[in-house]
Design a protein around this motif. Structure first.
Motif, mmCIF file in Angstrom:
data_model
loop_
_atom_site.group_PDB
_atom_site.id
_atom_site.type_symbol
_atom_site.label_atom_id
_atom_site.label_comp_id
_atom_site.label_asym_id
_atom_site.label_seq_id
_atom_site.Cartn_x
_atom_site.Cartn_y
_atom_site.Cartn_z
ATOM 1 N N THR A 162 0.825 -1.212 0.000
ATOM 2 C CA THR A 162 0.000 0.000 0.000
ATOM 3 C C THR A 162 0.855 1.256 0.000
ATOM 4 O O THR A 162 0.627 2.191 -0.789
ATOM 5 C CB THR A 162 -0.938 0.001 1.211
ATOM 6 O OG1 THR A 162 -1.780 -1.157 1.170
ATOM 7 C CG2 THR A 162 -1.812 1.248 1.216
ATOM 8 N N SER A 164 3.918 1.622 -0.928
ATOM 9 C CA SER A 164 4.719 1.752 -2.145
ATOM 10 C C SER A 164 3.842 2.014 -3.369
ATOM 11 O O SER A 164 4.356 2.119 -4.487
ATOM 12 C CB SER A 164 5.545 0.491 -2.373
ATOM 13 O OG SER A 164 4.715 -0.647 -2.525
ATOM 14 N N THR A 165 2.530 2.103 -3.153
ATOM 15 C CA THR A 165 1.524 2.352 -4.203
ATOM 16 C C THR A 165 1.485 1.234 -5.239
ATOM 17 O O THR A 165 0.977 1.439 -6.342
ATOM 18 C CB THR A 165 1.749 3.713 -4.912
ATOM 19 O OG1 THR A 165 2.944 3.651 -5.696
ATOM 20 C CG2 THR A 165 1.850 4.843 -3.915
ATOM 21 N N MET A 186 -2.769 5.096 1.992
ATOM 22 C CA MET A 186 -2.558 5.411 0.576
ATOM 23 C C MET A 186 -2.118 6.863 0.409
ATOM 24 O O MET A 186 -1.174 7.172 -0.324
ATOM 25 C CB MET A 186 -3.842 5.165 -0.207
ATOM 26 C CG MET A 186 -4.220 3.710 -0.360
ATOM 27 S SD MET A 186 -5.845 3.540 -1.158
ATOM 28 C CE MET A 186 -6.207 1.825 -0.793
ATOM 29 N N LEU A 190 1.621 8.116 -0.896
ATOM 30 C CA LEU A 190 1.833 9.015 -2.033
ATOM 31 C C LEU A 190 2.678 10.223 -1.633
ATOM 32 O O LEU A 190 3.590 10.639 -2.349
ATOM 33 C CB LEU A 190 0.481 9.479 -2.586
ATOM 34 C CG LEU A 190 -0.310 8.452 -3.395
ATOM 35 C CD1 LEU A 190 -1.698 8.975 -3.703
ATOM 36 C CD2 LEU A 190 0.422 8.101 -4.683
#
Length: 219
Positions: A162, A164-165, A186, A190
C-alpha cells in the motif's frame, strides 16, 4: 514563533521525551495487538499505561495552545499535525522533523544536507507509518468474516504494498475500519514517495549541474 519565545523553549525541552513516550505508546499498542494470549492483568496494565501516555500528549497540546496565545479554533487550524497526533497517538512518532530540529538546536549546525535529511525523514516516516498501519489494520481485520489478512505478516505485506503504491490486491481490508486506515495509508504513501523521489531528483540535477560547470568550455 521566535527562537526565544516560551513556546519554542517548551518545544525544545519536551520534544525528545515526548518522542520516547510515543515509541512507548506504539510498543504497548503492539503488545496488546500481537500478544493474543497475554494475561488479563498485563493487558489491563498496557491499557492503563496507554491512557496515561495519551493524557500526557493531550496535556502537551493544551500547554502549546496556551503558550501560543492563539484562540483554540485558530490553533487547531494552524497546528494540524499537533491536532492529528493527539487524536491518533499512533502517529505521534511521525513528528521526527521537530525532533531533529530540537536536537540540532542543542548540537549546532545540521550534519546532513537538505536532500539527505528529506530522504532520511521520509524513509523513517514510512517505516513507522507502515508498522503502525499494519498493527491498526490487523486489529480491525483479525477474525472478520471473509478476511484475507489472517496473520500479522499478511498485514505487513499489505502495508508495504500500500505505501509503495503497488497494491497487488492479493490482501485487501474487508472491514469499514480497515478501509478507512487503508485510505489514510494510501495518502501517506503518495506523499512520502513524492518527497523521496522529488528530493532525489533534485539532488541528481544539482550533481549533474556541478559536473557540467566543472567541464572546460568546448573550443
Amino acid at each position: 514563533m521566535d527562537d526565544d519565545s516560551p513556546y519554542t523553549r517548551w518545544e525544545q525541552r519536551t520534544e525528545i521525551p515526548l518522542f520516547l513516550a510515543s515509541l512507548a505508546f506504539l510498543g504497548l499498542y503492539a503488545a496488546r495487538v500481537l500478544a493474543e494470549n497475554m494475561p488479563h492483568g498485563l493487558r489491563t496494565l498496557c491499557w492503563v499505561s496507554m491512557l496515561v501516555l495519551w493524557a500526557l500528549f493531550a496535556a502537551d497540546y493544551l500547554v502549546r495552545r496556551h503558550l501560543s496565545g492563539e484562540r483554540f479554533a485558530r490553533f487547531v487550524r494552524t497546528h494540524v499535525l499537533h491536532t492529528v497526533v493527539v487524536l491518533l497517538p499512533l502517529l505521534r512518532p511521525l513528528r521526527i522533523v521537530p525532533l531533529y530540529d530540537a536536537i540540532q538546536r542543542r548540537q549546532g549546525e545540521p550534519r546532513l544536507s537538505l536532500h539527505a535529511r528529506v530522504i532520511a525523514y521520509a524513509s523513517l516516516s514510512t517505516l513507522l507509518l507502515g508498522f503502525a498501519g499494519a498493527l491498526a489494520v490487523y486489529q480491525q481485520e483479525r477474525g472478520a468474516p471473509g478476511a484475507t489478512m489472517r496473520t500479522f505478516g499478511d498485514a505487513v505485506w499489505w502495508a508495504a504494498a500500500t505505501l509503495s503504491t503497488v497494491g497487488y490486491g492479493d490482501i485487501t481490508p474487508v472491514t469499514s475500519g480497515g478501509r478507512v486506515i487503508a485510505t489514510g495509508m494510501m495518502a501517506g504513501g503518495l506523499a512520502l514517495l513524492g518527497a523521496v523521489t522529488g528530493s532525489f531528483s533534485s539532488w541528481l540535477l544539482q550533481v549533474f549541474s556541478r559536473e557540467s560547470d566543472k567541464r572546460p568550455p568546448e573550443s
